[in-house]
Design a protein around this motif. Structure first.
Motif, PDB file in Angstrom:
ATOM      1  N   TYR A 183     -18.289  34.599  42.565  1.00 22.28           N
ATOM      2  CA  TYR A 183     -18.491  34.478  41.055  1.00 22.28           C
ATOM      3  C   TYR A 183     -20.111  34.892  40.858  1.00 22.28           C
ATOM      4  O   TYR A 183     -20.771  34.773  41.772  1.00 22.28           O
ATOM      5  N   LYS A 184     -20.062  35.698  39.708  1.00 19.18           N
ATOM      6  CA  LYS A 184     -21.538  36.065  39.401  1.00 19.18           C
ATOM      7  C   LYS A 184     -22.077  35.406  38.186  1.00 19.18           C
ATOM      8  O   LYS A 184     -21.904  35.935  37.246  1.00 19.18           O
ATOM      9  N   PHE A 185     -22.985  34.592  38.201  1.00 23.63           N
ATOM     10  CA  PHE A 185     -23.480  33.875  37.136  1.00 23.63           C
ATOM     11  C   PHE A 185     -24.784  34.639  36.708  1.00 23.63           C
ATOM     12  O   PHE A 185     -25.357  35.347  37.410  1.00 23.63           O
ATOM     13  N   PHE A 214     -31.821  27.804  30.325  1.00 23.16           N
ATOM     14  CA  PHE A 214     -30.808  27.421  31.347  1.00 23.16           C
ATOM     15  C   PHE A 214     -29.503  27.022  30.690  1.00 23.16           C
ATOM     16  O   PHE A 214     -28.551  26.735  31.129  1.00 23.16           O
ATOM     17  N   SER A 215     -29.571  26.742  29.208  1.00 26.08           N
ATOM     18  CA  SER A 215     -28.185  26.531  28.568  1.00 26.08           C
ATOM     19  C   SER A 215     -27.161  27.328  28.810  1.00 26.08           C
ATOM     20  O   SER A 215     -26.047  26.751  28.893  1.00 26.08           O
ATOM     21  N   GLY A 216     -27.209  28.544  28.954  1.00 28.32           N
ATOM     22  CA  GLY A 216     -26.139  29.554  28.964  1.00 28.32           C
ATOM     23  C   GLY A 216     -25.335  29.344  30.159  1.00 28.32           C
ATOM     24  O   GLY A 216     -24.258  29.624  30.139  1.00 28.32           O
ATOM     25  N   LEU A 217     -26.031  28.899  31.201  1.00 26.43           N
ATOM     26  CA  LEU A 217     -25.409  28.808  32.477  1.00 26.43           C
ATOM     27  C   LEU A 217     -24.525  27.770  32.621  1.00 26.43           C
ATOM     28  O   LEU A 217     -23.317  27.809  33.113  1.00 26.43           O
ATOM     29  N   LYS A 218     -24.810  26.706  31.773  1.00 28.33           N
ATOM     30  CA  LYS A 218     -23.569  25.541  31.583  1.00 28.33           C
ATOM     31  C   LYS A 218     -22.538  26.181  30.876  1.00 28.33           C
ATOM     32  O   LYS A 218     -21.290  25.858  31.216  1.00 28.33           O
ATOM     33  N   THR A 219     -22.561  26.992  29.796  1.00 28.93           N
ATOM     34  CA  THR A 219     -21.506  27.519  29.169  1.00 28.93           C
ATOM     35  C   THR A 219     -20.726  28.573  30.028  1.00 28.93           C
ATOM     36  O   THR A 219     -19.610  28.573  29.898  1.00 28.93           O
ATOM     37  N   PHE A 220     -21.422  29.359  30.881  1.00 29.07           N
ATOM     38  CA  PHE A 220     -20.867  30.108  31.684  1.00 29.07           C
ATOM     39  C   PHE A 220     -20.091  29.659  32.838  1.00 29.07           C
ATOM     40  O   PHE A 220     -19.051  29.869  33.193  1.00 29.07           O
ATOM     41  N   ASN A 264     -16.758  28.169  31.200  1.00 26.33           N
ATOM     42  CA  ASN A 264     -15.779  29.005  31.037  1.00 26.33           C
ATOM     43  C   ASN A 264     -15.369  29.548  32.419  1.00 26.33           C
ATOM     44  O   ASN A 264     -13.929  29.532  32.476  1.00 26.33           O
ATOM     45  N   THR A 265     -16.179  29.494  33.459  1.00 32.06           N
ATOM     46  CA  THR A 265     -15.619  29.700  34.767  1.00 32.06           C
ATOM     47  C   THR A 265     -14.585  28.874  35.428  1.00 32.06           C
ATOM     48  O   THR A 265     -13.740  29.155  35.942  1.00 32.06           O
ATOM     49  N   ILE A 266     -15.045  27.480  35.239  1.00 30.78           N
ATOM     50  CA  ILE A 266     -14.191  26.418  35.358  1.00 30.78           C
ATOM     51  C   ILE A 266     -12.894  26.427  35.039  1.00 30.78           C
ATOM     52  O   ILE A 266     -11.698  26.267  35.654  1.00 30.78           O
ATOM     53  N   ARG A 267     -12.800  27.046  33.528  1.00 24.83           N
ATOM     54  CA  ARG A 267     -11.411  26.873  32.893  1.00 24.83           C
ATOM     55  C   ARG A 267     -10.727  28.006  33.403  1.00 24.83           C
ATOM     56  O   ARG A 267      -9.410  27.641  33.522  1.00 24.83           O
ATOM     57  N   ASP A 268     -11.150  29.014  33.732  1.00 26.82           N
ATOM     58  CA  ASP A 268     -10.329  30.174  34.276  1.00 26.82           C
ATOM     59  C   ASP A 268      -9.918  30.283  35.651  1.00 26.82           C
ATOM     60  O   ASP A 268      -9.324  30.707  36.179  1.00 26.82           O
ATOM     61  N   LYS A 279     -14.063  24.952  43.285  1.00 23.33           N
ATOM     62  CA  LYS A 279     -15.161  24.291  42.748  1.00 23.33           C
ATOM     63  C   LYS A 279     -16.516  24.374  43.702  1.00 23.33           C
ATOM     64  O   LYS A 279     -17.634  24.762  42.917  1.00 23.33           O
ATOM     65  N   ALA A 280     -16.435  24.292  44.881  1.00 23.81           N
ATOM     66  CA  ALA A 280     -17.663  24.672  45.531  1.00 23.81           C
ATOM     67  C   ALA A 280     -18.253  26.089  45.681  1.00 23.81           C
ATOM     68  O   ALA A 280     -19.193  26.361  45.628  1.00 23.81           O
ATOM     69  N   ASN A 281     -17.458  26.960  45.461  1.00 25.09           N
ATOM     70  CA  ASN A 281     -17.666  28.432  45.103  1.00 25.09           C
ATOM     71  C   ASN A 281     -18.614  28.583  43.931  1.00 25.09           C
ATOM     72  O   ASN A 281     -19.585  29.273  43.714  1.00 25.09           O
ATOM     73  N   ILE A 282     -17.943  27.869  42.920  1.00 26.10           N
ATOM     74  CA  ILE A 282     -18.626  27.983  41.490  1.00 26.10           C
ATOM     75  C   ILE A 282     -20.097  27.225  41.500  1.00 26.10           C
ATOM     76  O   ILE A 282     -21.139  27.537  41.105  1.00 26.10           O
ATOM     77  N   ALA A 283     -20.063  25.995  42.210  1.00 28.73           N
ATOM     78  CA  ALA A 283     -21.221  25.434  42.722  1.00 28.73           C
ATOM     79  C   ALA A 283     -22.287  26.116  43.222  1.00 28.73           C
ATOM     80  O   ALA A 283     -23.451  26.330  43.018  1.00 28.73           O
ATOM     81  N   PHE A 284     -21.892  27.088  44.477  1.00 32.01           N
ATOM     82  CA  PHE A 284     -22.750  27.861  44.982  1.00 32.01           C
ATOM     83  C   PHE A 284     -23.282  28.998  44.034  1.00 32.01           C
ATOM     84  O   PHE A 284     -24.477  29.079  44.110  1.00 32.01           O
ATOM     85  N   ALA A 285     -22.515  29.402  43.495  1.00 30.75           N
ATOM     86  CA  ALA A 285     -22.751  30.552  42.524  1.00 30.75           C
ATOM     87  C   ALA A 285     -23.811  30.165  41.257  1.00 30.75           C
ATOM     88  O   ALA A 285     -24.690  30.982  41.021  1.00 30.75           O
TER      89      ALA A 285
END
Ligand code: KG4
Ligand code: ZN
Length: 337
Positions: free
Chosen positions: A195-197, A211-217, A220-224, A232-238
């Motif tokens: 993933y690329k945030f 930083f609020s946009g990262l939370k929205t991003f 959306n990433t978690i939803r998809d 989940k770990a990959n998203i946390a890393f990104a």
């Protein structure tokens, strides 16, 4: 000289005794994390009530451990702001009442000055001037520090603080409150490249953060994404990589812009080891040096308030008994020492 420091700006009750010749003599900390976990965030009214319950026993313990009587102290420092007003009122009322009872001066300390000076408690303390990156649950800022009370805020978050972004994203990932350290732990098992945030506000000049946009991003990433632990770990890393990258880009800019070579990082997020590794490589690149508070003093604590209070006390910056708590308080309005 010897001072008692009291911190009650948010969800930690911290008390410490600091002596300017002998250093830190004792420190006590009670974290309300469990109390607020069920609500997914700090409930201000519950925080205030819990400070009321804990503060006197903690003060007694800190004095006993420091082998000091209240009447032997030269002053009492308390966090005067910024923070939750009800929580601040507990520390400021107790601090001023004890100062009246023991007939010693009270000193109102700015919470962020406490964080900023916390590395001074370490053996390898930074010399002035330096750049401070303050990253906590309530604030993210870059400060040009020329001396105590000589603060120029170079940039700050226009929305969520870095710690707040960690906590909100952690919540989206199903982690408990406060999620920052839990997200960091999850990210250790994550893999990069999936993933690329975004790196907010790095494509334009300036030192402010958003930083609020990262939370929205993240939402959306978690939803998809699929529901697996690895995703989940990959998203946390990104997510962590994006926050840290953004902080590094801004630190590099601040150091370049001011020509300073010393960097201080403080506040809860400064405990993050991925950030520490990235900063080490930045500073070797810039031929500079980085300073942190001890791990116990990255998050809120009484020791940093006692230390900052001592510097203010020695400069005669005491307050009178009617001093009000300041839920909002600009760092730049502090007098120089
Ligand atoms: O400075 P602090 O104790 O409280 C405020 O003044 O706000 O900072 C607490 C913040 C929380 O948002 C917490 O999640 C974050 O610091 N934090 C971390 C880590 N440890 C604490 N964030 C990321 N990684 C960590 N290891
Ligand atoms: Zn703090």
């Amino acid at each position: 000289m010897r001072i008692l420091g009291i911190e009650t700006s948010c969800d930690e009750t911290g008390v410490a005794v600091y002596d300017d010749a002998q250093g830190l003599l004792s420190h006590e900390l009670y974290s309300q994390v469990k109390l607020h976990a069920d609500y997914g965030g700090v409930v201000p009214e519950l925080a205030s009530r819990d400070h009321v319950r804990k503060i006197i026993p903690l003060i007694q313990k800190a004095l006993t451990d420091a082998n000091t009587k209240g009447s032997e102290l030269d002053g009492i420092a308390f966090t005067q702001g910024p923070g939750l007003v009800g929580a601040l009122l507990v520390g400021s009322s107790v601090g001023r009442a004890l100062s009246y009872a023991w007939n010693i001066p009270a000193v109102g300390v700015h919470h962020m000055e406490g964080h900023l000076l916390a590395p001074m408690l370490e053996a390898n303390a930074p010399a002035f001037p330096f750049i401070a990156l303050l990253v906590s649950g309530g604030h993210s800022m870059l400060v040009n520090v020329q001396g105590i009370g000589q603060y120029e805020v170079l940039g700050e978050s226009i929305d969520d603080a870095a710690g707040e972004a960690f906590d909100k994203t952690a919540k989206l990932l199903g982690l408990d409150y406060p999620g920052g350290p839990l997200l960091a732990k999850l990210a250790e098992r994550g893999e990069g490249g999936h993933y690329k945030f975004p790196r907010p506000m790095t494509d334009r000049p300036g030192l402010d953060f958003s930083f609020s946009g990262l939370k929205t991003f993240a939402a959306n990433t978690i939803r998809d994404a699929d529901d697996s632990e690895q995703s989940k770990a990959n998203i946390a890393f990104a997510f962590q990589e994006a926050v840290v990258d953004t902080l590094i880009i801004k630190c590099r800019r601040a150091l370049k812009q001011t020509g300073l070579k010393r960097l201080v990082i403080a506040g809860g997020v400064s405990a993050n080891s991925y950030l520490r590794a990235a900063v080490a490589s930045l500073m070797s690149d810039m031929k500079g040096e980085v300073f942190y508070p001890g791990l116990a003093f990255c998050t809120d604590n009484g020791a940093m308030i006692a230390y900052a209070g001592m510097q203010r006390l020695k400069a005669g910056h005491t307050c009178d008994l009617s001093a009000a708590a300041k839920p909002r308080w600009s760092l730049e309005t502090l007098p120089a020492v």
